[in-house]
Design a protein around this motif. Structure first.
Motif, mmCIF file in Angstrom:
data_model
loop_
_atom_site.group_PDB
_atom_site.id
_atom_site.type_symbol
_atom_site.label_atom_id
_atom_site.label_comp_id
_atom_site.label_asym_id
_atom_site.label_seq_id
_atom_site.Cartn_x
_atom_site.Cartn_y
_atom_site.Cartn_z
ATOM 1 N N ILE A 48 36.236 36.628 47.091
ATOM 2 C CA ILE A 48 37.013 37.396 46.124
ATOM 3 C C ILE A 48 38.043 38.190 46.923
ATOM 4 O O ILE A 48 37.686 39.093 47.681
ATOM 5 N N LEU A 49 39.295 37.833 46.759
ATOM 6 C CA LEU A 49 40.359 38.416 47.574
ATOM 7 C C LEU A 49 40.972 39.596 46.838
ATOM 8 O O LEU A 49 41.848 39.449 45.985
ATOM 9 N N GLY A 50 40.473 40.782 47.156
ATOM 10 C CA GLY A 50 40.928 42.006 46.520
ATOM 11 C C GLY A 50 39.781 42.738 45.870
ATOM 12 O O GLY A 50 38.987 42.139 45.130
ATOM 13 N N GLY A 51 39.683 44.044 46.131
ATOM 14 C CA GLY A 51 38.574 44.843 45.626
ATOM 15 C C GLY A 51 38.966 45.830 44.557
ATOM 16 O O GLY A 51 38.438 46.948 44.510
ATOM 17 N N LYS A 96 26.095 34.602 46.717
ATOM 18 C CA LYS A 96 26.681 34.227 47.989
ATOM 19 C C LYS A 96 28.208 34.341 47.888
ATOM 20 O O LYS A 96 28.948 33.370 47.914
ATOM 21 N N PHE A 97 28.660 35.583 47.715
ATOM 22 C CA PHE A 97 30.092 35.856 47.613
ATOM 23 C C PHE A 97 30.453 36.977 48.571
ATOM 24 O O PHE A 97 29.588 37.728 49.043
ATOM 25 N N LEU A 98 31.738 37.105 48.837
ATOM 26 C CA LEU A 98 32.239 38.162 49.707
ATOM 27 C C LEU A 98 33.541 38.694 49.135
ATOM 28 O O LEU A 98 34.466 37.926 48.849
ATOM 29 N N ILE A 99 33.617 40.016 48.956
ATOM 30 C CA ILE A 99 34.861 40.675 48.563
ATOM 31 C C ILE A 99 35.615 41.058 49.834
ATOM 32 O O ILE A 99 35.053 41.697 50.723
ATOM 33 N N ILE A 100 36.873 40.665 49.925
ATOM 34 C CA ILE A 100 37.717 41.041 51.055
ATOM 35 C C ILE A 100 38.799 41.987 50.543
ATOM 36 O O ILE A 100 39.613 41.611 49.692
ATOM 37 N N GLU A 101 38.788 43.214 51.030
ATOM 38 C CA GLU A 101 39.703 44.259 50.557
ATOM 39 C C GLU A 101 40.517 44.809 51.722
ATOM 40 O O GLU A 101 39.972 45.114 52.781
ATOM 41 N N GLY A 102 41.831 44.942 51.512
ATOM 42 C CA GLY A 102 42.710 45.406 52.578
ATOM 43 C C GLY A 102 42.578 46.874 52.906
ATOM 44 O O GLY A 102 42.831 47.282 54.043
ATOM 45 N N ARG A 103 42.186 47.693 51.926
ATOM 46 C CA ARG A 103 42.059 49.124 52.158
ATOM 47 C C ARG A 103 40.650 49.482 52.622
ATOM 48 O O ARG A 103 39.755 48.642 52.643
ATOM 49 N N GLU A 104 40.465 50.761 52.920
ATOM 50 C CA GLU A 104 39.187 51.227 53.441
ATOM 51 C C GLU A 104 38.186 51.530 52.340
ATOM 52 O O GLU A 104 37.058 51.954 52.607
ATOM 53 N N GLU A 105 38.583 51.311 51.084
ATOM 54 C CA GLU A 105 37.695 51.568 49.962
ATOM 55 C C GLU A 105 38.021 50.619 48.822
ATOM 56 O O GLU A 105 39.103 50.027 48.774
ATOM 57 N N THR A 131 43.046 37.821 43.639
ATOM 58 C CA THR A 131 43.396 38.902 42.714
ATOM 59 C C THR A 131 44.597 39.695 43.219
ATOM 60 O O THR A 131 44.831 40.812 42.780
ATOM 61 N N PHE A 132 45.365 39.096 44.139
ATOM 62 C CA PHE A 132 46.564 39.763 44.643
ATOM 63 C C PHE A 132 47.503 40.081 43.483
ATOM 64 O O PHE A 132 47.587 39.331 42.507
ATOM 65 N N SER A 133 48.255 41.171 43.613
ATOM 66 C CA SER A 133 49.240 41.493 42.583
ATOM 67 C C SER A 133 50.326 40.424 42.550
ATOM 68 O O SER A 133 50.550 39.693 43.525
ATOM 69 N N ILE A 134 51.010 40.355 41.433
ATOM 70 C CA ILE A 134 52.095 39.388 41.309
ATOM 71 C C ILE A 134 53.198 39.698 42.320
ATOM 72 O O ILE A 134 53.876 38.803 42.834
ATOM 73 N N GLY A 135 53.348 40.973 42.677
ATOM 74 C CA GLY A 135 54.349 41.355 43.671
ATOM 75 C C GLY A 135 54.023 40.814 45.043
ATOM 76 O O GLY A 135 54.908 40.377 45.784
ATOM 77 N N VAL A 136 52.754 40.845 45.432
ATOM 78 C CA VAL A 136 52.332 40.290 46.724
ATOM 79 C C VAL A 136 52.587 38.783 46.756
ATOM 80 O O VAL A 136 53.086 38.240 47.749
#
Length: 495
Positions: free
Chosen positions: A33-36, A54-63, A278-283
């Motif tokens: 899951i790309l984005g938290g 068996k999933f993993l959330i990958i989030e760019g920020r620290e929270e 789940t990246f924003s449309i802007g990204v």
């Protein structure tokens, strides 16, 4: 002879590190899951409830929280991004799921009275509430016009053209500021940049109970944990620490019919059978994440046809209050959209005696102020306050802050908006799966609720339920796409 031959084969396999004809190694995870943000957390919760852990959330920020982002300013937690539960519940009717989460996790919100307003222009206080009320009536008429166009299957036009059909043509600074308050302040784009039909159903499905909406109520988040607490607290009920990877920037997403490999900025590669982007449309529009192979043309066209709007809140802290006692103030400048909507947080309902007031700019105005220095933006905002209160001595602010959403490569804006050229085929393609393994979800993929937090929630739920069906089947094509979007009637241009 058989046994020595077998031993020779095994010895060869041991030396080469592989067993001939062995199955390829399994992927690290079933789903990445790309984005938290809201979509990502609800997607993870949906997988968990369906027995897939068996999933993993990958989030760019620290929270976790995504665009629900708070900041401590003048010893007060303020919201830089999402700030309201928009549409709550009417009686025992359908409840906005964001409202459900806020109540469940005791996230403090306060009813925001949009009718509590004082109006100003460059000369100071001027009462143009009649213009505000007329603009409100015009917007309500606009949604009715849009409904009739849907029923008659008429072509979509921009909202400005829709207003013109209703003979709503704001000319004065007061009328234009009133239009901004009723339109731009919600969609973060002007009427000429926005779809008549889509912005109208987007409003009605949230606020109009006759159209299936929740309620007209808007509640401002004032919780000192931050508005993000509602999604962070929800995640604590099911997430394990090994199911979340924070402070991890996705740089490349490689995909094929056998799975997905995500390459992080720190050099780590993570594989999965499926990925939900789940990246924003802007990204997606700015290629901040590279896809390998490049996304197909039908997907790129859909991504680039949507709009990522920017909504910027500029905060000022003063030692003494000199401004309005209402919840809002509307400022009419000769330049439409120049520091128009002000809100007092130093109010008995919110953060009394905090000394905080903020102003919102949107769309092109947001991009303009982001290009300025902080001191330049502060000077402009102060000049507007001095216009609004010509008889007051206004001291320099004790503190000043705003966040540059458009410039941040994790967001590239605040939320999506549907432009008049964005066809229903584009929406289907924005949501469609690529190569059966690469899935897309977020507020921008919501047909009814694009731009809203509850749109992000419903997409995290709905898209993931479809993915679970695919995981449990031996064959699955995912969400379908349309190869090309066509006009109902072709162009006929004579030479």
């Amino acid at each position: 002879m058989f046994i020595p031959a077998l031993c020779s084969i095994l010895a060869l396999a041991s030396a080469s590190g592989a067993v001939p004809n062995a199955s390829p190694p399994r992927n690290d995870h079933t789903v990445l899951i790309l984005g938290g943000g809201v979509t990502g957390i609800i997607a993870a919760r949906t997988l968990h409830r369906k027995g897939i852990d068996k999933f993993l959330i990958i989030e760019g920020r620290e929270e976790l929280g995504g665009r629900m982002r708070s900041h401590v300013f003048a010893n007060t937690t303020i919201e830089l991004g999402a700030n309201w539960v928009q549409g709550t519940q009417t009686g025992d009717g359908p409840a906005n799921p964001i409202w459900d989460l806020a109540r469940k996790h005791r996230v403090k919100t306060v009813v925001n009275d949009y009718g509590s307003m004082t109006t100003y222009d460059e000369t100071g206080f001027v009462d143009f509430i009649d213009d505000v009320d007329a603009a409100t009536d015009g917007f309500e008429s606009l949604t009715g016009l849009a409904g009739s166009r849907v029923e008659q299957n008429l072509v979509d036009i921009n909202a400005k053209a829709g207003f013109a059909l209703l003979n709503v043509k704001p000319q004065t600074a007061h009328a234009q500021a009133s239009e901004y308050w009723n339109f731009d302040w919600e969609y973060a784009n002007s009427p000429v940049q926005s779809s008549l039909v889509a912005t109208s159903w987007n409003n009605n499905f949230t606020f109009n109970t006759d159209q299936g909406g929740f309620s007209e109520e808007n509640r401002l988040a004032t919780d000192q944990r931050g508005f993000k607490a509602l999604i962070q607290e929800e995640s604590k009920e099911f997430l394990r620490p090994d199911q979340v990877l924070l402070s991890s920037i996705v740089k490349t997403v490689a995909y094929s019919k056998s799975g997905v490999t995500v390459h992080l900025a720190n050099g780590t590669n993570i594989t999965a059978d499926y990925a939900i982007c789940t990246f924003s449309i802007g990204v997606l529009q700015n290629d901040d994440v590279v896809f390998k192979p490049a996304l197909p043309e039908w997907k790129v066209e859909a991504i680039q046809s949507m709009v990522m709007a920017t909504y910027t809140k500029i905060f000022l802290k003063f030692s003494q209050k000199f401004w309005f006692d209402t919840e809002f103030a509307l400022y009419a400048d000769r330049q439409r959209g120049r520091y128009p909507v002000w809100q007092s947080l130093d109010h008995p309902k919110f953060f009394n005696d905090s000394g905080i007031v903020f102003v919102t700019v949107t769309g092109d105005g947001s991009e303009r102020v982001e290009a300025l220095t902080d001191s330049e933006v502060q000077a402009e905002a102060m000049s507007v306050l001095k216009n609004m209160f010509p008889n007051s001595t206004i001291p320099p602010p004790d503190d000043f802050f705003f966040y540059r959403w458009h410039a941040d490569p994790l967001y590239r804006g605040s939320y999506s908006n549907w432009p008049p050229s964005f066809a229903i085929e584009h929406h289907e393609n924005l949501r469609a799966t690529v190569k059966e393994r690469l899935w897309f979800a977020g507020e921008a993929t919501s047909l009814k609720y694009f731009g809203f937090l509850h749109g992000a929630y419903f997409e995290g739920l709905g898209v993931t339920e479809k993915l679970v069906e695919c995981i449990r089947q031996t064959r699955c094509a995912g969400l379908p796409h349309i190869e090309q979007a066509h006009n109902v009637r072709p162009y006929h241009i004579e030479l």
